[in-house]
Design a protein around this motif. Structure first.
Motif, PDB file in Angstrom:
ATOM      1  N   ASP A 353       0.991  -1.101  -0.023  1.00 18.14           N
ATOM      2  CA  ASP A 353       0.109  -0.243  -0.183  1.00 18.14           C
ATOM      3  C   ASP A 353       0.890   1.396  -0.057  1.00 18.14           C
ATOM      4  OD1 ASP A 353      -2.912  -1.044   0.157  1.00 18.14           O
ATOM      5  OD2 ASP A 353      -2.143  -1.830   2.137  1.00 18.14           O
ATOM      6  N   GLU A 356       2.082   1.761  -3.399  1.00 19.11           N
ATOM      7  CA  GLU A 356       1.100   2.197  -4.475  1.00 19.11           C
ATOM      8  C   GLU A 356       0.682   3.500  -4.210  1.00 19.11           C
ATOM      9  OE1 GLU A 356      -3.249   0.020  -5.315  1.00 19.11           O
ATOM     10  OE2 GLU A 356      -2.926   0.619  -3.201  1.00 19.11           O
ATOM     11  N   ASN A 357       0.955   4.018  -2.991  1.00 22.96           N
ATOM     12  CA  ASN A 357       0.569   5.656  -2.646  1.00 22.96           C
ATOM     13  C   ASN A 357       1.566   6.545  -3.384  1.00 22.96           C
ATOM     14  OD1 ASN A 357      -1.834   4.790  -1.184  1.00 22.96           O
ATOM     15  ND2 ASN A 357      -0.615   4.661   0.773  1.00 22.96           N
ATOM     16  N   LYS A 367      -5.392   4.339  -7.922  1.00 20.43           N
ATOM     17  CA  LYS A 367      -5.116   2.920  -7.535  1.00 20.43           C
ATOM     18  C   LYS A 367      -5.824   2.204  -8.435  1.00 20.43           C
ATOM     19  CE  LYS A 367      -4.358   3.956  -2.383  1.00 20.43           C
ATOM     20  NZ  LYS A 367      -4.743   3.689  -1.195  1.00 20.43           N
TER      21      LYS A 367
END
Length: 445
Positions: A353, A356-357, A367
């Motif tokens: 995560d 991804e950010n 996303k």
């Protein structure tokens, strides 16, 4: 009948049309015809090693040349210098090199049986095994490359050990490029260059480690170039290791780089988490060590790029526990590792995560874009960067990374990682960008 010296000169002149100048100068130039006895053309050589080599490689050809000349003769190679140890029976059979020319300095721990195979080294292992089973055949030369402590030396030793098991009569030499260099200097100093060439050019298998260290050494490269050519022409197995691929060996001569790519080039990447843990478990079995699995995972999670450092850390923690009679916990292991590896290596746990950010923020994507099916360059390329970051800075397997980024398979993740890695090596600006993103992810920006 013609004079024996004239006959031999005619034989040599015929051979010179078939061989290189180097081969002639090394093996035939020192040979002298001394007479004819019992329908034998007597040819005297400097020592026993010349006799053995020429007897194996040229007896049949010389005899055929003599027959074509209409001479009822066969060649007989001999020397008046005695064997350094017990003399060999006559006639000379297949060469068995002098003991000092045999290399038995293999590390017995470095076998195929205790080499842990993962996605990062699967091809290199398979190619090495194929060489060990059939030296001098399809995979010749074999060029292995990868970072420090990833298993190149292990595979070279494993090849040598396996070949000696299967083919005990083969002459197998394992050396580092430093040893090759030192040997050449020593033999030159003592005016024994022909013996150096006999040592390295009459082997059946040459395994040479860390070839990058002969860069900028013109004389060493020249000698290795001719050694390589001689062995390759005779279909003898050559295995070379380096920290870089042939094309990236900056100060190595182009002709050597080219030859290294004649056969098979196999890279060894840093192992993923599962493989690192498996390596530690294998080491525990070998050393009869009992460490909790969570400690093995902790060590493997924090030391990613050097197997030897990782194994050393595990052994050090075990020794500490034994000496202090302390039960090792993750916290104790963390404190202890600070004395072994840099603070930067013991880092906060990074999630997919987090990656991804950062990637979405940098490329102005959602996303859903990263996890979606679109393959346009503006989306596919950032997705590949995200997969690469997941591979190098998280504990997740390629399967887990692929699932996170839209249910993609292992092969897709590996393709993405290799593409990004290759661009990093060629584009310093892109490398700087990726390093910046890695820093941002690790620091939680």
């Amino acid at each position: 009948m013609e004079d024996f010296d004239v006959i031999w000169k005619k034989v040599v002149n015929t051979l010179r049309l078939e061989i290189t100048d180097d081969t002639y100068k090394l093996w035939l130039e020192p040979a002298q015809a001394t007479g004819i006895e019992d329908e034998k053309l007597l040819v005297k050589l400097p020592n026993i090693f010349f006799v053995r080599w020429l007897q194996e490689h040229y007896t049949e050809r010389v005899n055929n040349i003599l027959k074509e000349m209409g001479k009822e003769l066969e060649v007989s190679f001999y020397t008046d210098k005695k064997e350094p140890k017990a003399p060999s029976p006559e006639p000379f059979s297949k060469p068995i090199p002098e003991t000092s020319f045999l290399n038995s300095n293999f590390n017995s721990k470095y076998t195929f049986e205790n080499f842990v195979v993962g996605q990062s080294n699967h091809f290199a292992h398979a190619a090495s095994l194929a060489v060990a089973k059939n030296p001098g055949a399809a995979y010749n030369p074999l060029f292995l490359y990868g970072g420090v402590g990833l298993g190149k030396t292990h595979l070279l030793n494993a090849i040598g050990i396996e070949i000696k098991k299967k083919f005990p009569d083969l002459n197998v030499i394992y050396v580092t490029s430093e040893k090759f260099t030192n040997d050449l200097i020593e033999f030159l100093k003592n005016s024994r260059i022909s013996e150096f060439r006999i040592k390295y050019r009459t082997v059946d298998v040459l395994l040479i480690d860390d070839i990058q260290f002969i860069a900028n050494k013109e004389m060493i490269q020249e000698e290795f170039f001719h050694t390589f050519n001689t062995l390759y022409d005779r279909r003898k197995q050559i295995v070379v290791s380096s920290d870089s691929s042939p094309k990236d060996l900056g100060y190595l001569e182009e002709r050597l780089k080219s030859r290294f790519q004649w056969g098979v080039v196999a890279d060894i990447q840093p192992p993923d988490l599962e493989t690192r843990v498996a390596i530690l478990k294998k080491k525990c079995e070998a050393e009869k060590i009992n460490l909790p699995e969570e400690i093995l995972f902790f060590i493997a999670s924090n030391i990613k790029s050097n197997i030897r450092t990782m194994e050393g850390a595990m052994l050090s923690i075990t020794a500490y526990a034994s000496l202090t009679q302390t039960k090792i916990t993750t916290e104790i292991a963390k404190d202890f590792l600070k004395n072994i590896i840099s603070d930067e290596e013991i880092e906060r746990e990074v999630s997919l995560d987090d990656i991804e950010n950062i990637v979405c923020k940098h490329f102005n994507l959602t996303k859903a874009d990263l996890k979606g099916k679109k393959r346009t360059e503006s989306i596919a390329f950032p997705r590949q960067i995200a997969m690469y970051l997941g591979r190098v800075i998280t504990k997740h397997s390629t399967t887990e990374i692929g699932n996170f980024f839209g249910g993609r398979d292992h092969a897709t993740v590996m393709y993405a990682c290799n593409k990004i890695k290759n661009r990093i090596t060629k584009d310093p600006y892109f490398a700087a960008l990726v390093n910046k993103m890695i820093k941002q992810v690790k620091e939680g920006e």
